[in-house]
Write a protein that holds these residues in place. Structure first.
Motif, PDB file in Angstrom:
ATOM      1  N   ARG A 189       0.855  -1.173   0.000  1.00  0.00           N
ATOM      2  CA  ARG A 189       0.000   0.000   0.000  1.00  0.00           C
ATOM      3  C   ARG A 189       0.897   1.231   0.000  1.00  0.00           C
ATOM      4  N   ILE A 190       0.396   2.321  -0.529  1.00  0.00           N
ATOM      5  CA  ILE A 190       1.187   3.549  -0.628  1.00  0.00           C
ATOM      6  C   ILE A 190       0.900   4.433   0.574  1.00  0.00           C
ATOM      7  N   ALA A 191       1.964   4.818   1.270  1.00  0.00           N
ATOM      8  CA  ALA A 191       1.833   5.738   2.396  1.00  0.00           C
ATOM      9  C   ALA A 191       1.845   7.159   1.849  1.00  0.00           C
ATOM     10  N   GLN A 192       0.666   7.736   1.760  1.00  0.00           N
ATOM     11  CA  GLN A 192       0.556   9.102   1.273  1.00  0.00           C
ATOM     12  C   GLN A 192       0.939  10.080   2.389  1.00  0.00           C
ATOM     13  N   SER A 193       0.975  11.341   2.057  1.00  0.00           N
ATOM     14  CA  SER A 193       1.308  12.370   3.043  1.00  0.00           C
ATOM     15  C   SER A 193       0.505  13.620   2.731  1.00  0.00           C
ATOM     16  N   THR A 194      -0.173  14.160   3.737  1.00  0.00           N
ATOM     17  CA  THR A 194      -0.942  15.396   3.546  1.00  0.00           C
ATOM     18  C   THR A 194      -0.492  16.519   4.461  1.00  0.00           C
ATOM     19  N   LEU A 195       0.242  16.195   5.524  1.00  0.00           N
ATOM     20  CA  LEU A 195       0.773  17.215   6.434  1.00  0.00           C
ATOM     21  C   LEU A 195       2.291  17.114   6.425  1.00  0.00           C
ATOM     22  N   ASP A 196       2.954  18.179   5.980  1.00  0.00           N
ATOM     23  CA  ASP A 196       4.412  18.144   5.812  1.00  0.00           C
ATOM     24  C   ASP A 196       4.922  19.579   5.780  1.00  0.00           C
ATOM     25  N   TRP A 197       5.885  19.880   6.643  1.00  0.00           N
ATOM     26  CA  TRP A 197       6.498  21.218   6.609  1.00  0.00           C
ATOM     27  C   TRP A 197       8.027  21.123   6.529  1.00  0.00           C
TER      28      TRP A 197
END
Length: 208
Positions: A106-114
């Motif tokens: 499964r692909i580990a997506q990312s929506t919070l990243d600074w």
């Protein structure tokens, strides 16, 4: 009080680096799983489909050795794309996605990243110099950036999907982590976030 959180590794970084293996064993002993980040942090946008697929597979022996019980069940089979790059062509994106699905990933997506890694090396230099004033500035600038990006990225998701979604937070472990993480977790709570596992977060239909 943080639920199991995936640490995504590049096995090449463990070569001739016993400290890295020890750190990962401590991570696992604390109840946190590991995931695949490719063997050498290969950028799919700059490399071929075949080379990227090979780099994913080359990372698996280390994951199996580090997590023998979990590895037998394939639970390390989450992949985070290096640089979050899913390919510079539609052909690459589709081919690698099909490869991953065919190999149980499964692909580990990312929506919070600074881009939190930017604070680590600077903090290390300031700590060596015992520069307390600069460390305090780093502390304040980090929390300000984190809050601004949380709000910005949450608003983005509302614009795209018309609602609040389950978010996936990307962090990099480094010298600054022990210094800042307690306050970051407090900030997440103050901003209305509840920390859950990757599996729970990506149970949101948007990740399909």
């Amino acid at each position: 009080r943080i639920p199991p959180s995936y640490g995504f590794i590049n096995a090449r970084g463990l070569e001739r680096n016993p400290d890295g293996a020890i750190a990962l064993k401590l991570w696992i002993a604390a109840g946190h799983p590991l995931g695949n980040h490719t063997y050498s942090h290969l950028d799919l946008s700059k490399n071929s489909i075949e080379d990227f697929q090979l780099d994913v597979l080359r990372n698996e022996p280390a994951l199996e050795l580090l997590t023998p019980e979990r590895g037998a069940k394939g639970s390390f089979k989450w992949l985070r794309y290096p640089y979050l790059h899913e390919g510079d062509t539609l052909e690459k994106r589709r081919a690698v996605r099909a490869f991953l699905a065919g190999n149980g990933y499964r692909i580990a997506q990312s929506t919070l990243d600074w881009e939190d890694y930017l604070w680590n090396s600077v903090y290390a230099r300031c700590a060596m110099k015992k520069d307390v004033a600069s460390i305090q500035w780093l502390h304040e600038s980090y929390l300000t950036a984190a809050k601004d990006f949380m709000r910005f990225q949450r608003e983005n998701s509302r614009t795209v999907f018309g609602r609040d979604i389950n978010h996936v937070l990307l962090l990099h472990q480094g010298a600054f982590s022990a210094h800042i993480l307690p306050e970051l977790f407090a900030l997440l709570k103050a901003e209305g976030f509840e920390i859950v596992t990757l599996e729970e977060a990506e149970g949101d239909p948007v990740y399909e």
